[in-house]
Design a protein around this motif. Sequence first.
Motif, PDB file in Angstrom:
ATOM      1  N   ILE A 114       0.937  -1.096   0.059  1.00  0.00           N
ATOM      2  CA  ILE A 114       0.048  -0.190   0.143  1.00  0.00           C
ATOM      3  C   ILE A 114       0.982   1.330  -0.140  1.00  0.00           C
ATOM      4  O   ILE A 114       0.624   2.296  -0.750  1.00  0.00           O
ATOM      5  CB  ILE A 114      -0.943   0.064   1.262  1.00  0.00           C
ATOM      6  N   LEU A 115       1.670   1.187   0.892  1.00  0.00           N
ATOM      7  CA  LEU A 115       2.892   2.479   0.819  1.00  0.00           C
ATOM      8  C   LEU A 115       3.689   2.567  -0.467  1.00  0.00           C
ATOM      9  O   LEU A 115       3.521   3.716  -1.071  1.00  0.00           O
ATOM     10  CB  LEU A 115       4.050   2.150   1.957  1.00  0.00           C
ATOM     11  N   ALA A 116       3.929   1.241  -1.141  1.00  0.00           N
ATOM     12  CA  ALA A 116       4.595   1.609  -2.467  1.00  0.00           C
ATOM     13  C   ALA A 116       3.735   2.227  -3.466  1.00  0.00           C
ATOM     14  O   ALA A 116       3.977   2.722  -4.479  1.00  0.00           O
ATOM     15  CB  ALA A 116       5.196   0.428  -2.864  1.00  0.00           C
ATOM     16  N   GLU A 117       2.249   1.644  -3.468  1.00  0.00           N
ATOM     17  CA  GLU A 117       1.471   2.238  -4.257  1.00  0.00           C
ATOM     18  C   GLU A 117       1.271   3.516  -4.112  1.00  0.00           C
ATOM     19  O   GLU A 117       1.174   4.174  -5.221  1.00  0.00           O
ATOM     20  CB  GLU A 117       0.024   1.247  -4.152  1.00  0.00           C
ATOM     21  N   ARG A 118       1.096   4.106  -2.758  1.00  0.00           N
ATOM     22  CA  ARG A 118       0.798   5.583  -2.539  1.00  0.00           C
ATOM     23  C   ARG A 118       2.087   6.257  -3.071  1.00  0.00           C
ATOM     24  O   ARG A 118       1.947   7.419  -3.703  1.00  0.00           O
ATOM     25  CB  ARG A 118       0.555   5.728  -1.228  1.00  0.00           C
ATOM     26  N   LYS A 119       3.268   5.715  -2.825  1.00  0.00           N
ATOM     27  CA  LYS A 119       4.528   6.766  -3.353  1.00  0.00           C
ATOM     28  C   LYS A 119       4.466   6.595  -4.836  1.00  0.00           C
ATOM     29  O   LYS A 119       4.880   7.486  -5.482  1.00  0.00           O
ATOM     30  CB  LYS A 119       5.549   6.027  -2.644  1.00  0.00           C
ATOM     31  N   VAL A 120       4.275   5.519  -5.329  1.00  0.00           N
ATOM     32  CA  VAL A 120       4.330   5.643  -6.950  1.00  0.00           C
ATOM     33  C   VAL A 120       3.313   6.454  -7.539  1.00  0.00           C
ATOM     34  O   VAL A 120       3.589   7.079  -8.432  1.00  0.00           O
ATOM     35  CB  VAL A 120       4.248   3.979  -7.461  1.00  0.00           C
ATOM     36  N   MET A 121       2.135   6.382  -7.001  1.00  0.00           N
ATOM     37  CA  MET A 121       1.044   7.071  -7.622  1.00  0.00           C
ATOM     38  C   MET A 121       1.370   8.634  -7.347  1.00  0.00           C
ATOM     39  O   MET A 121       1.303   9.422  -8.048  1.00  0.00           O
ATOM     40  CB  MET A 121      -0.089   6.960  -6.845  1.00  0.00           C
ATOM     41  N   GLY A 122       2.174   9.121  -6.258  1.00  0.00           N
ATOM     42  CA  GLY A 122       2.542  10.396  -5.913  1.00  0.00           C
ATOM     43  C   GLY A 122       3.544  10.718  -6.939  1.00  0.00           C
ATOM     44  O   GLY A 122       3.578  11.734  -7.476  1.00  0.00           O
ATOM     45  N   PHE A 123       4.602   9.877  -7.407  1.00  0.00           N
ATOM     46  CA  PHE A 123       5.672  10.215  -8.253  1.00  0.00           C
ATOM     47  C   PHE A 123       4.783  10.399  -9.553  1.00  0.00           C
ATOM     48  O   PHE A 123       5.553  11.355 -10.101  1.00  0.00           O
ATOM     49  CB  PHE A 123       6.787   8.988  -8.277  1.00  0.00           C
ATOM     50  N   MET A 124       4.213   9.694 -10.109  1.00  0.00           N
ATOM     51  CA  MET A 124       3.469   9.643 -11.402  1.00  0.00           C
ATOM     52  C   MET A 124       2.831  10.909 -11.478  1.00  0.00           C
ATOM     53  O   MET A 124       2.423  11.230 -12.653  1.00  0.00           O
ATOM     54  CB  MET A 124       2.944   8.429 -11.860  1.00  0.00           C
ATOM     55  N   GLN A 125       2.006  11.371 -10.303  1.00  0.00           N
ATOM     56  CA  GLN A 125       1.086  12.494 -10.506  1.00  0.00           C
ATOM     57  C   GLN A 125       1.448  13.637  -9.971  1.00  0.00           C
ATOM     58  O   GLN A 125       0.953  14.701  -9.875  1.00  0.00           O
ATOM     59  CB  GLN A 125      -0.134  12.002  -9.480  1.00  0.00           C
ATOM     60  N   GLY A 126       3.024  13.683  -9.740  1.00  0.00           N
ATOM     61  CA  GLY A 126       3.763  15.061  -9.493  1.00  0.00           C
ATOM     62  C   GLY A 126       3.452  15.383  -7.912  1.00  0.00           C
ATOM     63  O   GLY A 126       3.348  16.595  -7.904  1.00  0.00           O
ATOM     64  N   ARG A 127       3.354  14.312  -7.152  1.00  0.00           N
ATOM     65  CA  ARG A 127       2.717  14.658  -5.755  1.00  0.00           C
ATOM     66  C   ARG A 127       3.872  14.098  -4.879  1.00  0.00           C
ATOM     67  O   ARG A 127       4.811  13.185  -5.458  1.00  0.00           O
ATOM     68  CB  ARG A 127       1.562  14.256  -5.158  1.00  0.00           C
ATOM     69  N   ILE A 128       4.097  14.469  -3.534  1.00  0.00           N
ATOM     70  CA  ILE A 128       5.104  13.909  -2.696  1.00  0.00           C
ATOM     71  C   ILE A 128       4.823  12.414  -2.125  1.00  0.00           C
ATOM     72  O   ILE A 128       5.337  11.578  -2.150  1.00  0.00           O
ATOM     73  CB  ILE A 128       5.423  14.726  -1.611  1.00  0.00           C
ATOM     74  N   GLY A 129       3.233  12.261  -1.926  1.00  0.00           N
ATOM     75  CA  GLY A 129       2.882  11.087  -1.324  1.00  0.00           C
ATOM     76  C   GLY A 129       3.316  11.153   0.403  1.00  0.00           C
ATOM     77  O   GLY A 129       3.568  12.173   0.770  1.00  0.00           O
ATOM     78  N   PRO A 130       3.082   9.870   0.916  1.00  0.00           N
ATOM     79  CA  PRO A 130       3.176   9.852   2.401  1.00  0.00           C
ATOM     80  C   PRO A 130       4.581  10.162   2.740  1.00  0.00           C
ATOM     81  O   PRO A 130       5.508   9.628   2.396  1.00  0.00           O
ATOM     82  CB  PRO A 130       2.877   8.442   2.629  1.00  0.00           C
ATOM     83  N   ASN A 131       4.613  11.187   3.528  1.00  0.00           N
ATOM     84  CA  ASN A 131       6.223  11.735   4.285  1.00  0.00           C
ATOM     85  C   ASN A 131       6.074  12.207   5.430  1.00  0.00           C
ATOM     86  O   ASN A 131       7.104  12.965   6.034  1.00  0.00           O
ATOM     87  CB  ASN A 131       6.522  12.628   3.266  1.00  0.00           C
ATOM     88  N   GLN A 132       4.915  11.896   6.348  1.00  0.00           N
ATOM     89  CA  GLN A 132       5.110  12.348   7.671  1.00  0.00           C
ATOM     90  C   GLN A 132       5.196  11.272   8.766  1.00  0.00           C
ATOM     91  O   GLN A 132       6.002  11.703   9.750  1.00  0.00           O
ATOM     92  CB  GLN A 132       3.564  13.089   7.991  1.00  0.00           C
ATOM     93  N   VAL A 133       4.704   9.991   8.605  1.00  0.00           N
ATOM     94  CA  VAL A 133       4.706   9.121   9.426  1.00  0.00           C
ATOM     95  C   VAL A 133       5.978   8.091   9.389  1.00  0.00           C
ATOM     96  O   VAL A 133       5.650   7.527   8.153  1.00  0.00           O
ATOM     97  CB  VAL A 133       3.499   8.475   9.891  1.00  0.00           C
ATOM     98  N   GLY A 134       7.049   8.109   9.990  1.00  0.00           N
ATOM     99  CA  GLY A 134       8.105   7.260   9.962  1.00  0.00           C
ATOM    100  C   GLY A 134       9.052   7.748   8.942  1.00  0.00           C
ATOM    101  O   GLY A 134       9.701   7.168   7.922  1.00  0.00           O
ATOM    102  N   GLY A 135       9.439   9.147   9.011  1.00  0.00           N
ATOM    103  CA  GLY A 135      10.327  10.015   8.330  1.00  0.00           C
ATOM    104  C   GLY A 135       9.969  10.147   6.929  1.00  0.00           C
ATOM    105  O   GLY A 135       8.710   9.890   6.730  1.00  0.00           O
TER     106      GLY A 135
END
Length: 333
Positions: free
Chosen positions: A37-58
């Motif tokens: 789920i984390l990888a999916e959200r990060k890849v989605m953020g990267f492909m859509q020009g967003r940062i993605g999850p970056n608050q909990v856990g560094g």
Amino acid sequence: MIESLLQSSPGWMNFLIFFGLATALLMVVLGFVTYGILAERKVMGFMQGRIGPNQVGGRWGLLQTVADVLKLLLKEDTIPKLADRPLFILAPAIAFAPAFMVLATIPFTEHVQFADIGVGLLYYIAISGLSTVGVVTGAWASNNKYALLGGMRAAAQMISYEIPLVMSVLGVILLTGSLNLNEIVQAQEKVWFIFLQPVAFLVFLIASVAELNRTPFDLPEAESELIAGFHVEYSGFRWAFFMLAEYVYFFAMAALTTVLFLGGWHPVRFLDFIPGAVWFALKFSAVVFLLIWFRITFPRLRADQLMEFGWKVLLPIALANIFVTAIVKELFF
């Protein structure tokens, strides 16, 4: 082989070994769900020009999914007043159990497999179809029109796309003469079936996305039309069970694709010094990335487009592939 380990131990120890191994597999799967789920959200953020999850856990948000799960567990578990209470409670478990059961037959490496069943592929297909019962049960028990419509869509979609899914693997069965997943992997020692069955691979991949209810085939839970579809009345940990079932199937379907078409643990020629488990993980990760890419790229289909594509496009192509494969095998093998 895990089976040989169980056969050489007394009965009570067999139970402990099997329970321990099943628990270990569950932990692996839960780990995949968490970081998938984390990888999916990060890849989605990267492909859509967003940062993605970056608050909990560094800065990489490594604990974001853990925080989300804790939030779900702390949410109130509501049951609608007019719902069929026993079925409403039971439905998430019915949807999840088959998703975990199918993992027993997946050969992750030459020595890591829970059950080497002679008809392992048939077992996978048969058991995976039971999740439809859980989805429809939850939709019916909710006593909500949006949920019922989502459940009917899910049933129609899963039944329709399971036919081309099964048809697509018949070409692989024709080439190997076996339903045993280990034998299918061994038959790909020299050449992977993605090269011998490219059409079957494409049909299987598309049908598997539909079976997983993922974009562009996520009509059963289309929020723009049905609010949340079949699980609209669910909250807290019961809703989490539906989500868990989806991602466990995601894990299982990516593993099955690796086994059927990408040679399982067999390495690329000249790179056979790399362990088979690493090769399986790399191929598995590539399939997971591809399915995530699909979700980000394609828009949702309409219900009529979904059904027409399954019956009028995928099914004829799958049947034609079986016909051509049978002729080629008869003439050249």
